[in-house]
Design an enzyme around this catalytic site. Structure first.
Site, PDB file in Angstrom:
ATOM      1  N   GLU A 161       0.844  -1.198   0.000  1.00  0.00           N
ATOM      2  CA  GLU A 161       0.000   0.000   0.000  1.00  0.00           C
ATOM      3  C   GLU A 161       0.879   1.248   0.000  1.00  0.00           C
ATOM      4  O   GLU A 161       1.920   1.293   0.655  1.00  0.00           O
ATOM      5  CB  GLU A 161      -0.882  -0.008   1.257  1.00  0.00           C
ATOM      6  N   LYS A 176      -9.607   2.664  -2.138  1.00  0.00           N
ATOM      7  CA  LYS A 176      -9.789   2.042  -0.834  1.00  0.00           C
ATOM      8  C   LYS A 176     -11.150   2.401  -0.236  1.00  0.00           C
ATOM      9  O   LYS A 176     -11.480   3.570  -0.062  1.00  0.00           O
ATOM     10  CB  LYS A 176      -8.662   2.489   0.099  1.00  0.00           C
ATOM     11  N   CYS A 236      -5.385  -2.888   2.755  1.00  0.00           N
ATOM     12  CA  CYS A 236      -5.108  -2.779   4.184  1.00  0.00           C
ATOM     13  C   CYS A 236      -6.346  -2.893   5.083  1.00  0.00           C
ATOM     14  O   CYS A 236      -6.818  -3.980   5.359  1.00  0.00           O
ATOM     15  CB  CYS A 236      -4.342  -1.489   4.451  1.00  0.00           C
TER      16      CYS A 236
END
Length: 269
Positions: A54, A120, A154
């Site tokens: 990431e 995300k 994540c």
């Protein structure tokens, strides 16, 4: 071009993947691109997919105003160049400014330079990521060499409904900057996502210490559809690992156990 399209659509039984666990240079895109260029150049065998962490060009920074690149900017073009050189897809996330908003955006770049994106969905409120970055609205499931792949980022790992395998994907990927203080959750949840979704699951984390004094200890791992580790490593050092995923193992296991046929039916809004 025609040759690539044929290769991309042809299903391959074994998908060979390179995962890179690296100590990122804080807020230094040029240094990180150079670092990854050296490590990728050292891969001495053909691979189908290269996975980076990431925010691999900057580290997990909230300094988006100064670090954000435009959509399809310099680091994206670097990814295209790497994909072309290695004849491999490349994926990882970057800080991007698009239409006046900042995003933690994952790019999946194919060997011919075409690409898919995923923003995300779950911004990390504990670090106030939600105050800087806009949340994505759509999950991405893409096809590559006959494999269906779902790449996430994540904090998304903590939300199983978002990852639920309603589209029969074969591979779930998490790119991350996941800190040492909560690494046990990373280990357990990666394995759980593999088991509950009956898919391969890969988590690529960084290592080192960032300028906010957050410590990262890696634990990059690959699990099969029963949660068995194909690769796991609690070593905090940098490394590149090649792992081969066997499609026939996945297909045979799903056909034998049929767990996905009993999944709940729902849709996300």
């Amino acid at each position: 071009m025609e040759e690539f399209i044929f290769l991309n659509l042809r299903m391959i039984e074994n998908l060979k993947i390179a995962v890179l666990q690296v100590d990122l240079a804080w807020e230094n895109p040029s240094k990180n691109r150079e670092l990854f260029s050296e490590k990728i150049a050292a891969i001495n065998q053909e691979v189908d997919l290269i996975i980076l962490p990431e925010m691999f060009s900057t580290g997990f920074s909230m300094n988006a105003e100064n670090l954000a690149e435009v959509h399809l900017g310099e680091t994206f073009k670097w990814m295209q160049n790497i994909a072309s050189q290695k004849k491999s897809a490349v994926t990882g996330s970057l800080i991007i400014k698009d239409d006046g908003k900042f995003y933690n955006r994952l790019y999946f770049v194919y060997p011919d330079g075409t690409f898919k994106t995923y923003d995300k969905r779950h911004t990390f409120t504990l670090a106030r990521e939600n105050e800087t970055y806009a949340a994505g609205k759509q999950r991405l499931t893409l096809e590559y060499k006959g494999w269906k792949i779902c790449p996430l980022i994540c904090y998304d790992l903590r939300f199983p409904v978002w990852a639920r395998n309603t589209e029969d994907y074969d591979l779930l990927i998490y790119v991350a900057n996941w800190p040492e203080t909560r690494i046990h959750a990373w280990d357990v949840l990666l394995q759980a996502r593999a088991i509950e979704n009956m898919s391969f699951c890969i988590g690529v984390n960084r290592t080192g210490v960032d300028d906010n004094k957050h410590v990262y200890n890696g634990h990059t791992a690959v699990y099969d559809c029963l949660g068995k580790a194909l690769f796991e490593n609690d070593n905090q050092s940098e490394f590149t690992q090649i792992v081969s995923l066997d499609k026939s193992h996945l297909t045979e296991t799903r056909e034998k156990l049929k767990f996905l046929q009993d999944r709940d039916t729902f849709s996300l809004k």
